[in-house]
Design a protein around this motif. Structure first.
Motif, PDB file in Angstrom:
ATOM      1  N   LEU A  24      16.809  53.536   5.116  1.00  0.00           N
ATOM      2  CA  LEU A  24      17.198  52.342   4.669  1.00  0.00           C
ATOM      3  C   LEU A  24      18.781  52.624   4.140  1.00  0.00           C
ATOM      4  O   LEU A  24      19.539  51.704   4.445  1.00  0.00           O
ATOM      5  CB  LEU A  24      16.339  51.722   3.663  1.00  0.00           C
ATOM      6  CG  LEU A  24      15.065  51.489   3.712  1.00  0.00           C
ATOM      7  CD1 LEU A  24      14.253  50.884   2.584  1.00  0.00           C
ATOM      8  CD2 LEU A  24      15.106  50.415   4.979  1.00  0.00           C
ATOM      9  N   THR A  51      15.709  52.259  -4.365  1.00  0.00           N
ATOM     10  CA  THR A  51      14.642  52.673  -3.851  1.00  0.00           C
ATOM     11  C   THR A  51      13.603  53.540  -4.920  1.00  0.00           C
ATOM     12  O   THR A  51      14.388  54.500  -5.541  1.00  0.00           O
ATOM     13  CB  THR A  51      14.448  53.453  -2.636  1.00  0.00           C
ATOM     14  OG1 THR A  51      15.553  54.529  -2.952  1.00  0.00           O
ATOM     15  CG2 THR A  51      15.359  52.744  -1.372  1.00  0.00           C
ATOM     16  N   ALA A  68       8.010  48.753   7.699  1.00  0.00           N
ATOM     17  CA  ALA A  68       9.174  48.486   6.540  1.00  0.00           C
ATOM     18  C   ALA A  68      10.211  48.718   6.981  1.00  0.00           C
ATOM     19  O   ALA A  68      11.234  47.791   6.544  1.00  0.00           O
ATOM     20  CB  ALA A  68       8.630  49.392   5.336  1.00  0.00           C
ATOM     21  N   TYR A  69      10.648  49.684   7.644  1.00  0.00           N
ATOM     22  CA  TYR A  69      12.038  49.802   8.166  1.00  0.00           C
ATOM     23  C   TYR A  69      12.472  48.612   9.170  1.00  0.00           C
ATOM     24  O   TYR A  69      13.611  48.131   8.981  1.00  0.00           O
ATOM     25  CB  TYR A  69      12.240  51.054   8.941  1.00  0.00           C
ATOM     26  CG  TYR A  69      13.546  51.377   9.578  1.00  0.00           C
ATOM     27  CD1 TYR A  69      14.613  51.874   8.828  1.00  0.00           C
ATOM     28  CD2 TYR A  69      13.807  51.115  10.856  1.00  0.00           C
ATOM     29  CE1 TYR A  69      15.922  52.142   9.564  1.00  0.00           C
ATOM     30  CE2 TYR A  69      15.143  51.263  11.537  1.00  0.00           C
ATOM     31  CZ  TYR A  69      16.040  51.659  10.745  1.00  0.00           C
ATOM     32  OH  TYR A  69      17.469  51.919  11.411  1.00  0.00           O
ATOM     33  N   ALA A 121      12.963  45.300   7.027  1.00  0.00           N
ATOM     34  CA  ALA A 121      14.296  45.697   6.696  1.00  0.00           C
ATOM     35  C   ALA A 121      15.481  45.232   7.494  1.00  0.00           C
ATOM     36  O   ALA A 121      16.361  44.693   7.223  1.00  0.00           O
ATOM     37  CB  ALA A 121      14.609  46.931   5.713  1.00  0.00           C
ATOM     38  N   ILE A 125      18.650  44.997  -1.779  1.00  0.00           N
ATOM     39  CA  ILE A 125      17.331  45.393  -1.191  1.00  0.00           C
ATOM     40  C   ILE A 125      16.629  46.609  -2.072  1.00  0.00           C
ATOM     41  O   ILE A 125      17.328  47.430  -2.520  1.00  0.00           O
ATOM     42  CB  ILE A 125      17.546  46.339   0.423  1.00  0.00           C
ATOM     43  CG1 ILE A 125      18.405  45.062   1.110  1.00  0.00           C
ATOM     44  CG2 ILE A 125      16.417  46.824   0.769  1.00  0.00           C
ATOM     45  CD1 ILE A 125      18.674  46.165   2.567  1.00  0.00           C
ATOM     46  N   THR A 126      15.481  45.932  -2.362  1.00  0.00           N
ATOM     47  CA  THR A 126      14.655  46.687  -3.246  1.00  0.00           C
ATOM     48  C   THR A 126      13.278  47.264  -2.653  1.00  0.00           C
ATOM     49  O   THR A 126      12.569  46.653  -2.396  1.00  0.00           O
ATOM     50  CB  THR A 126      14.582  46.051  -4.557  1.00  0.00           C
ATOM     51  OG1 THR A 126      15.671  45.584  -5.119  1.00  0.00           O
ATOM     52  CG2 THR A 126      13.770  46.905  -5.814  1.00  0.00           C
ATOM     53  N   VAL A 127      13.169  48.645  -2.640  1.00  0.00           N
ATOM     54  CA  VAL A 127      11.861  49.264  -2.471  1.00  0.00           C
ATOM     55  C   VAL A 127      11.169  49.759  -3.292  1.00  0.00           C
ATOM     56  O   VAL A 127      11.608  50.844  -4.137  1.00  0.00           O
ATOM     57  CB  VAL A 127      12.088  50.085  -1.244  1.00  0.00           C
ATOM     58  CG1 VAL A 127      10.787  50.683  -0.485  1.00  0.00           C
ATOM     59  CG2 VAL A 127      12.766  49.484  -0.092  1.00  0.00           C
ATOM     60  N   ARG A 180       6.562  47.455  -1.737  1.00  0.00           N
ATOM     61  CA  ARG A 180       6.925  46.335  -1.761  1.00  0.00           C
ATOM     62  C   ARG A 180       8.228  46.698  -1.381  1.00  0.00           C
ATOM     63  O   ARG A 180       9.157  47.169  -2.126  1.00  0.00           O
ATOM     64  CB  ARG A 180       6.840  45.730  -3.259  1.00  0.00           C
ATOM     65  CG  ARG A 180       7.184  44.231  -3.542  1.00  0.00           C
ATOM     66  CD  ARG A 180       6.874  43.842  -4.735  1.00  0.00           C
ATOM     67  NE  ARG A 180       5.454  43.654  -4.915  1.00  0.00           N
ATOM     68  CZ  ARG A 180       4.599  44.496  -5.619  1.00  0.00           C
ATOM     69  NH1 ARG A 180       5.108  45.499  -6.090  1.00  0.00           N
ATOM     70  NH2 ARG A 180       3.398  44.245  -5.786  1.00  0.00           N
ATOM     71  N   LEU A 181       8.643  45.865  -0.452  1.00  0.00           N
ATOM     72  CA  LEU A 181      10.114  45.725  -0.032  1.00  0.00           C
ATOM     73  C   LEU A 181      10.828  44.128  -0.413  1.00  0.00           C
ATOM     74  O   LEU A 181      10.269  43.239   0.106  1.00  0.00           O
ATOM     75  CB  LEU A 181      10.375  45.838   1.438  1.00  0.00           C
ATOM     76  CG  LEU A 181      11.539  45.614   2.209  1.00  0.00           C
ATOM     77  CD1 LEU A 181      12.539  46.367   1.818  1.00  0.00           C
ATOM     78  CD2 LEU A 181      11.417  45.648   3.803  1.00  0.00           C
ATOM     79  N   SER A 182      11.806  44.098  -0.880  1.00  0.00           N
ATOM     80  CA  SER A 182      12.392  42.787  -1.454  1.00  0.00           C
ATOM     81  C   SER A 182      13.921  42.833  -0.880  1.00  0.00           C
ATOM     82  O   SER A 182      14.733  43.726  -1.083  1.00  0.00           O
ATOM     83  CB  SER A 182      12.162  42.515  -2.745  1.00  0.00           C
ATOM     84  OG  SER A 182      12.928  41.562  -3.379  1.00  0.00           O
TER      85      SER A 182
END
Length: 472
Positions: free
Chosen positions: A350, A365, A379-380, A383, A401-403, A419-421
């Motif tokens: 990321l 992260t 997830a990648y 994103a 971007i927060t993981v 959780r990916l935001s």
């Protein structure tokens, strides 16, 4: 520009302070409750549900007792089984009526359970009907709804007695109640409880009933709401789809999505190979054949005409260029299946993705336990797709971007949740199915039992949250 944040830093907890107008808001809510549409709808639901629950519960109890008694006997066993089957069908019908009533008045839309399996033959159909789990759950609902409906009718008494007491002075004047009649009777002041009622014998005394009526009307919405909330839980638990059946159906859908996704991936790989690298390699082979013809005969014999070295160099350059492009396309194709940057883990991948972004990215992260490769890949790509959407459609100037990875005890699954935001300050208005690629992402995360939520009001900001299990 990319900004990295150390996940070891924790924010200092703050003590919440109550809002200055919170008490006033609560008082206003209590005072307005009897005048709201929701309160009257819940009162109407309790009023209409009582005769349905009373009639349905009594009839079902009689039929169940009759069917059970005949079934255990030797003479009427067949008739008893038929009566029990009829009870299950009646319970399903009553459940449908209650779902419709709740949907119309309360807005509580409970999906109908799956129909019973058909079975084969007469005895097979009877056995399937008797094993109808949804039908027996509907029986339980009708039986439990009988006392709940009675409580709902009792809650309606708060409305009735409150309105009657509130109009006591008006009724005294309209009906010409005589003050201090000779028989000692007077106007009754009603209460919802069996004891506590009293009589008034003058017009001034009727005004004592007014504050009591107001108090009962202020209390009435909360009594009916308590009964309605209990009924809502019963509706969802007993009249909705079985959790296990719903889970099985959801797994069947996600399995179908996973199969479709893999088939689509194979078709894309086949198409890219056929239209890209294969064409380049064919051109390389043809160029090499032409070079062989230019250099000499295949049997090593001499040529009558001289070799055109300039033409040979052009052919070699063309073959080299096609081979290089074919190698690049194959490398891109392999990267599309599994990006090499994921070999070092999702945070590094990321970080590389954010560094290539044309919009500044603030990346945080916190992934203490590395997920499985399939989860990291999903997830990648989520994103990457979300960041591409931001760059193309949002007009944002900043992306966050927060993981994070929750612990096993506070996650929805046994191993926690990844959780990916992704949040941007763009124009907003993004929605699943609006042509932004979110539909494809939703299907992709569902293949591993994940979820995707979008919060994107007009004018922004937009936040997309993807939750994935740590193991596929």
């Amino acid at each position: 520009m990319i900004t990295m944040h150390d996940s070891s830093r924790t924010a200092r907890p703050t003590t919440p302070h109550p809002a200055p107008g919170a008490l006033g808001v609560r008082v206003a809510t209590v005072l307005r409750a009897p005048l709201t549409r929701r309160a009257w709808a819940e009162a109407a639901y309790c009023l209409l549900a009582f005769p349905l629950s009373l009639a349905g519960g009594v009839v079902l109890l009689v039929l169940l007792a009759l069917g059970a008694g005949l079934t255990v006997s030797l003479v009427g066993a067949v008739i008893g089984v038929l009566v029990l089957v009829g009870c299950l069908r009646l319970a399903r019908g009553l459940g449908g009526l209650n779902r419709g009533l709740a949907s119309g008045l309360l807005g509580e839309r409970v999906p109908a359970p799956v129909p019973p399996r058909p079975g084969s033959g007469v005895f097979g159909r009877l056995d399937a009907r008797l094993r109808d789990v949804a039908g027996w759950r509907a029986v339980w609902y009708v039986l439990v709804k009988l006392p709940v409906g009675a409580l709902g009718m009792y809650a309606v008494l708060f409305w009735v007695t409150g309105l009657i007491n509130l109009t006591a002075p008006l009724r005294w004047g309209v009906f010409g109640q005589q003050e201090a009649p000779a028989d000692g009777g007077g106007m009754p002041v009603l209460t919802p409880v069996p004891v506590g009622g009293f009589e008034v014998h003058s017009l001034a005394g009727t005004f004592v009933a007014v504050p009591l009526g107001l108090a009962l009307l202020l209390l009435a919405p909360w009594t009916t709401r308590l009964v309605v909330e209990t009924d809502r839980r019963l509706l969802r638990t007993l009249l909705g789809p079985n959790r296990l059946a719903a889970r099985v159906r959801d797994l069947e859908e996600t399995r179908a999505l996973a199969v479709d996704d893999s088939v689509a991936l194979l078709r894309r790989v086949e198409r890219d190979l056929h239209d890209g690298a294969q064409v380049r390699l064919v051109a390389v082979a043809m160029g090499l054949d032409m070079i062989k013809e230019r250099l000499g005969a295949p049997d090593g014999g001499s040529r009558d005409e001289p070799v055109d070295l300039d033409r040979v160099r052009q052919l070699v350059d063309g073959a080299h260029r096609n081979a290089t492009e074919a190698l690049t396309e194959l490398r891109d194709l392999a990267r599309g299946i599994h990006p090499p940057v994921l070999d070092d883990g999702l945070p590094d991948a990321l970080a590389t993705l954010a560094a290539r972004s044309t919009v500044p990215v603030d990346l945080t992260t916190d992934v203490p336990r590395r997920p499985t490769p399939a989860i990291e890949t999903i997830a990648y790509f989520c994103a990457a797709e979300l960041l591409t959407n931001v760059i193309k459609h949002s007009g944002a100037s900043q992306v966050v971007i927060t993981v994070t990875q929750s612990a096993a005890d506070d996650g929805a699954s046994a191993g926690g949740v990844l959780r990916l935001s992704v949040t941007d300050d763009g124009r907003g208005g993004a929605a699943v199915g609006a042509g932004s690629g979110l539909t494809g992402l939703t299907q992709r995360v569902r293949t591993v039992d994940g979820s995707l939520r979008v919060d994107s009001p007009e004018g922004g900001p937009t936040t997309v949250v993807v939750e994935l299990p740590p193991h596929a």
